[in-house]
Structure formats: structure tokens, C-alpha cells
Scaffold this motif. Sequence first.
Motif, PDB file in Angstrom:
ATOM      1  N   GLN A  85      42.611  45.889  22.039  1.00  0.00           N
ATOM      2  CA  GLN A  85      42.564  45.544  23.462  1.00  0.00           C
ATOM      3  C   GLN A  85      43.453  44.345  23.761  1.00  0.00           C
ATOM      4  O   GLN A  85      44.181  44.315  24.770  1.00  0.00           O
ATOM      5  CB  GLN A  85      41.115  45.230  23.870  1.00  0.00           C
ATOM      6  CG  GLN A  85      40.241  46.471  23.997  1.00  0.00           C
ATOM      7  CD  GLN A  85      38.827  46.143  24.467  1.00  0.00           C
ATOM      8  OE1 GLN A  85      38.063  47.032  24.759  1.00  0.00           O
ATOM      9  NE2 GLN A  85      38.476  44.871  24.518  1.00  0.00           N
ATOM     10  N   ALA A  89      46.608  44.449  26.265  1.00  0.00           N
ATOM     11  CA  ALA A  89      46.663  43.528  27.410  1.00  0.00           C
ATOM     12  C   ALA A  89      47.936  42.687  27.361  1.00  0.00           C
ATOM     13  O   ALA A  89      48.590  42.452  28.390  1.00  0.00           O
ATOM     14  CB  ALA A  89      45.424  42.641  27.422  1.00  0.00           C
ATOM     15  N   VAL A  94      48.488  41.726  31.339  1.00  0.00           N
ATOM     16  CA  VAL A  94      47.291  41.595  32.164  1.00  0.00           C
ATOM     17  C   VAL A  94      46.229  40.863  31.364  1.00  0.00           C
ATOM     18  O   VAL A  94      46.385  40.631  30.153  1.00  0.00           O
ATOM     19  CB  VAL A  94      46.772  42.984  32.595  1.00  0.00           C
ATOM     20  CG1 VAL A  94      47.817  43.717  33.454  1.00  0.00           C
ATOM     21  CG2 VAL A  94      46.393  43.822  31.377  1.00  0.00           C
ATOM     22  N   GLU A  97      40.306  41.201  29.989  1.00  0.00           N
ATOM     23  CA  GLU A  97      39.101  41.770  30.573  1.00  0.00           C
ATOM     24  C   GLU A  97      39.375  43.068  31.332  1.00  0.00           C
ATOM     25  O   GLU A  97      38.458  43.851  31.613  1.00  0.00           O
ATOM     26  CB  GLU A  97      38.435  40.771  31.517  1.00  0.00           C
ATOM     27  CG  GLU A  97      37.852  39.547  30.827  1.00  0.00           C
ATOM     28  CD  GLU A  97      38.941  38.541  30.441  1.00  0.00           C
ATOM     29  OE1 GLU A  97      40.095  38.708  30.931  1.00  0.00           O
ATOM     30  OE2 GLU A  97      38.652  37.611  29.666  1.00  0.00           O
ATOM     31  N   ARG A  98      40.651  43.319  31.683  1.00  0.00           N
ATOM     32  CA  ARG A  98      40.988  44.516  32.456  1.00  0.00           C
ATOM     33  C   ARG A  98      41.266  45.724  31.554  1.00  0.00           C
ATOM     34  O   ARG A  98      41.538  46.819  32.033  1.00  0.00           O
ATOM     35  CB  ARG A  98      42.216  44.257  33.329  1.00  0.00           C
ATOM     36  CG  ARG A  98      41.960  43.248  34.448  1.00  0.00           C
ATOM     37  CD  ARG A  98      43.211  43.064  35.274  1.00  0.00           C
ATOM     38  NE  ARG A  98      43.719  44.329  35.824  1.00  0.00           N
ATOM     39  CZ  ARG A  98      44.902  44.448  36.430  1.00  0.00           C
ATOM     40  NH1 ARG A  98      45.706  43.385  36.535  1.00  0.00           N
ATOM     41  NH2 ARG A  98      45.291  45.616  36.901  1.00  0.00           N
ATOM     42  N   VAL A  99      41.179  45.533  30.249  1.00  0.00           N
ATOM     43  CA  VAL A  99      41.504  46.606  29.314  1.00  0.00           C
ATOM     44  C   VAL A  99      40.251  46.953  28.502  1.00  0.00           C
ATOM     45  O   VAL A  99      39.548  46.053  28.027  1.00  0.00           O
ATOM     46  CB  VAL A  99      42.657  46.197  28.376  1.00  0.00           C
ATOM     47  CG1 VAL A  99      42.914  47.288  27.345  1.00  0.00           C
ATOM     48  CG2 VAL A  99      43.916  45.924  29.178  1.00  0.00           C
ATOM     49  N   SER A 143      41.749  52.326  28.710  1.00  0.00           N
ATOM     50  CA  SER A 143      41.557  52.300  30.161  1.00  0.00           C
ATOM     51  C   SER A 143      42.007  50.953  30.708  1.00  0.00           C
ATOM     52  O   SER A 143      41.732  49.890  30.110  1.00  0.00           O
ATOM     53  CB  SER A 143      40.092  52.545  30.529  1.00  0.00           C
ATOM     54  OG  SER A 143      39.668  53.816  30.063  1.00  0.00           O
ATOM     55  N   LEU A 144      42.671  51.009  31.853  1.00  0.00           N
ATOM     56  CA  LEU A 144      43.146  49.808  32.555  1.00  0.00           C
ATOM     57  C   LEU A 144      42.516  49.795  33.938  1.00  0.00           C
ATOM     58  O   LEU A 144      42.630  50.767  34.697  1.00  0.00           O
ATOM     59  CB  LEU A 144      44.667  49.834  32.674  1.00  0.00           C
ATOM     60  CG  LEU A 144      45.293  48.736  33.543  1.00  0.00           C
ATOM     61  CD1 LEU A 144      45.060  47.348  32.922  1.00  0.00           C
ATOM     62  CD2 LEU A 144      46.788  48.990  33.752  1.00  0.00           C
ATOM     63  N   ARG A 145      41.834  48.670  34.254  1.00  0.00           N
ATOM     64  CA  ARG A 145      41.209  48.554  35.570  1.00  0.00           C
ATOM     65  C   ARG A 145      42.270  48.260  36.616  1.00  0.00           C
ATOM     66  O   ARG A 145      43.043  47.302  36.491  1.00  0.00           O
ATOM     67  CB  ARG A 145      40.146  47.463  35.560  1.00  0.00           C
ATOM     68  CG  ARG A 145      39.285  47.437  36.836  1.00  0.00           C
ATOM     69  CD  ARG A 145      38.173  46.438  36.716  1.00  0.00           C
ATOM     70  NE  ARG A 145      38.723  45.094  36.520  1.00  0.00           N
ATOM     71  CZ  ARG A 145      38.007  44.062  36.086  1.00  0.00           C
ATOM     72  NH1 ARG A 145      36.736  44.249  35.769  1.00  0.00           N
ATOM     73  NH2 ARG A 145      38.559  42.877  35.920  1.00  0.00           N
ATOM     74  N   PRO A 147      43.619  47.499  40.682  1.00  0.00           N
ATOM     75  CA  PRO A 147      43.154  46.586  41.742  1.00  0.00           C
ATOM     76  C   PRO A 147      42.092  47.199  42.647  1.00  0.00           C
ATOM     77  O   PRO A 147      41.246  46.483  43.188  1.00  0.00           O
ATOM     78  CB  PRO A 147      44.443  46.277  42.513  1.00  0.00           C
ATOM     79  CG  PRO A 147      45.542  46.461  41.523  1.00  0.00           C
ATOM     80  CD  PRO A 147      45.093  47.579  40.638  1.00  0.00           C
ATOM     81  N   GLY A 149      39.605  48.978  41.793  1.00  0.00           N
ATOM     82  CA  GLY A 149      38.349  49.120  41.075  1.00  0.00           C
ATOM     83  C   GLY A 149      38.289  50.323  40.169  1.00  0.00           C
ATOM     84  O   GLY A 149      37.376  50.427  39.352  1.00  0.00           O
ATOM     85  N   TRP A 151      39.808  53.079  37.218  1.00  0.00           N
ATOM     86  CA  TRP A 151      40.299  52.904  35.862  1.00  0.00           C
ATOM     87  C   TRP A 151      41.325  54.007  35.554  1.00  0.00           C
ATOM     88  O   TRP A 151      41.037  55.197  35.715  1.00  0.00           O
ATOM     89  CB  TRP A 151      39.173  52.986  34.840  1.00  0.00           C
ATOM     90  CG  TRP A 151      38.182  51.852  34.941  1.00  0.00           C
ATOM     91  CD1 TRP A 151      37.142  51.745  35.782  1.00  0.00           C
ATOM     92  CD2 TRP A 151      38.183  50.671  34.143  1.00  0.00           C
ATOM     93  NE1 TRP A 151      36.461  50.579  35.596  1.00  0.00           N
ATOM     94  CE2 TRP A 151      37.094  49.885  34.563  1.00  0.00           C
ATOM     95  CE3 TRP A 151      38.984  50.181  33.110  1.00  0.00           C
ATOM     96  CZ2 TRP A 151      36.791  48.654  34.008  1.00  0.00           C
ATOM     97  CZ3 TRP A 151      38.681  48.960  32.553  1.00  0.00           C
ATOM     98  CH2 TRP A 151      37.602  48.202  32.996  1.00  0.00           C
TER      99      TRP A 151
END
Length: 442
Positions: A85, A89, A94, A97-99, A143-145, A147, A149, A151
Amino acid sequence: MSKGTTARSPLFLRIFLRMLACVGVVQLLNLGLLFAIQLPRAKLYTVGHVAQAMRHPDAPSAGFSVYLVADVHPQPWNPRIERTQLALATALGVAPERVVFRFPPGFLQREPTYDRSSVPRTPPLASRAAAQDVVIAGPFEASLRLPNGGWRTVSTREGVEPWRLLILAWLVLSAVAVAPFAWALAQRFARPIGAFAAAADRLGRDPRAPPIELDGPAEIAEAARAFNDMQARLNRYVDDRATMIAAVAHDMRTPLMRLGLRIEDAEPGIRAACEGDIREMQAMLSAVMAYVRETSRIGMRRTLDLRSLAETVVDEATDRGAKVTLAAGDPLVIEGDPIALKAMVANLVGNAVKYAGTAEVALRDGSEAVITVADRGPGIPSEDVERVFDPFFRGERSRNRDTGGMGLGLASARATARAHGGDIELENRPGGGLIAIVTLPR
């Protein structure tokens, strides 16, 4: 071993050898698989490939699928997930936390869990280029979050690998190779059982049927010999009983004749009564001898048209002035003794004409051949439906042999039907009358 009996290998030995050959074939195929198959190798990917698929979801790299999901559930933390992760990232630029990275567990394997406090934290990578070179082995989901919301998920497309196809083909080949052995084993088991079932069925239809051939393993041949011996003993028992009854009936004629001579000088009233009793006893003995002769006679069975036989009985009854009808229908072919079957149908038709004045005969085809003889007479009480088939039982209570007979007709008819593997049943008809139903195997 009896004289003239050839040596036979036991059934146990034959089955054991066939099973051993079957296991040997399977083991040879497994040995061939051991040398033919190549060990599967895990597919390798890099974080740079995953990042490229994340940036260009419309044209992902080969082997990837890109799609959107509403929510992602992270796996329990472990060092491999954290390292991958962090690398993804860094490659995407990024926050970690977004991955979310997921590795599917192996077959029947639980996802590992770790106490994070006991594991050193993964240090950050030196550069984006170093992050892109991190290798990922095997299938995964990244998975990438976004903007909004959602994924964006990248997963590997796992097709059917060649080694799996090889194993599947090998299993099919093994089944095909073993099938002849299984077929031979099943045939070896089923053939003697089928022969015994057919022999028992033949014995029920015809006690004089030919014996079973002594073929097969020692156990089967011994069982066949015991079955043939049983059939022979049954036939001898029935013949002995029939011969004894016929002999008794024949020998009783002599004392009856002497009684008739001794009452010649008796008073007229006593002589007339005694002569009537003697004539009745002589008629009963004649009926017994005829019954024994008919039921023990060995008839030749052949293919016959049951409808033609019934037509002959109906025509003969009509010629004698009886009101007998036969329902129209197609020919009904069975195998049986024509003389015995004709006597059976004539007996049923004669009973209907005697007690009702008319008879309605019909034939029906199906899994069994069915003959029905119906009348509109007085019927019989329900408690006598089965008793009328007993020898010497007469449903006509007057005890007059001219109206009630000797009580052997229905017993003889049922014996004929059962000797052919069938049966006869009586039923009272709605609205009055009686119907006799004869079933015979096709």
C-alpha cells in the motif's frame, strides 16, 4: 469337487484381481502426471503497472480489470499489505490512507492477523521510481479512494492456467481409462443376479421351466446348482401330492361300488337316499381327479393371440344358446398354454352364464394383459370373495351339485392364472353383478 465339475476361480479372487488392475492403471496415470506436469509459477506484477492502470482506467494494462465500487473492506493488517500500500501510494502521489490492498487467501486458508505493535513499521520508500519497481506476486485487488467517495479498483484477471487444464484433462483421461474396469466389474456382479431374478420369475410363471445354466465363478455356479435343486424338489413335492390325491380318489371308487351292491336289498327309501349320496361322492371324486389332472398337466407354452382364444370360447358358448358378448379390440399376444388358458376363460364364462344368464367378456392391454368377465347376477357376499377360490367351497348354499357344482372351477382357474405368473380377482359390480379380473404377464 463333484465328478465332471470343472475348476472355477472364486468370485472374490476375480473381483480382487480386477480392482487391483484398476488401481494399477490409476497409479500408472498418476506416475505419468508426475513427470508430465510443470510446477505452477505465480504471476509477477509491479506497483508501476498497477499505478498505470489506476491513472488510465479506460485502457488498463494487459491482465488487469478496472471498475468502480461503492465501498471497500480492508483486510487485517500485515506487513506485506502495508509495504505494498505504501509503495502504491508513493507511485500515485497520494496519502497512504486512500489506498487499500487486498490479497485473496489461499484455498482453505484463513487471512493472517498480526499484532502490529510487535512488527517494525515499514520505512518510506526513497523515491517514486523505487516504489514503482516493487514486485507483487499472485492475484490481488488494489483500490484507490476517489474525491467523490467511491473506490476505483484494479484486480488481476485470473484465467485458467495451463497446469490446471492439464490436470483436468488428466482426470478425464483417468476416468476414461478406469471406466472399462468398472464396467467389467459391474457386469460381473449384475449378470448372475439378473440370471437368478429371471430364473425366479420363470419358476413363478412355469414350474417346469428349464434350470439355470451352471456358468460363472464357483460361488455363482454353486448358488445356481442349489436353485436348480430347489426347483426340482418343489416339482417332486407337487407331483407327489397330486399323485397321492389322485390315487386316493381313484381307490375310493371301489368301496363306493361295493356299497352300491350291498344296498340292492335295502328298503326302497333307504336305497334311493344311499344311491344319491354314492352318486354325489362319485361325482366329487371325478371332479377331484379332473382337477389334479388339469393342474399337474405339463402344457406346451407358445405365443398366442389371447383375443382369438377368447373369441373361440365366446363362439362356443353362443352356439350352445348362451348370451355372451366380447368387446371389440386389437389382438393381444402373450406366451402361454393355450389349452389351459382356454379352459380358464371357459370356466369363468360358464360361471357367469350359470348364475346370471349372460356374460360380458373384455380384454385390455397394458403392462399386463387383462381379461374381464362380467355379469349382472346376484353377486357374492364380500366375506366370500376370497373363499370361493378354495377347493370344494361353493358360494351356492343349496349344496346341490346341479346348481352349485363341486367348488373346484374357480380353484382350477386361479391355479392356471398363477401358473402363468398372473392371478384372478373377483369384485362385486356397482348396480349388481360380479366381475372376474384375470391378469397375465406380457
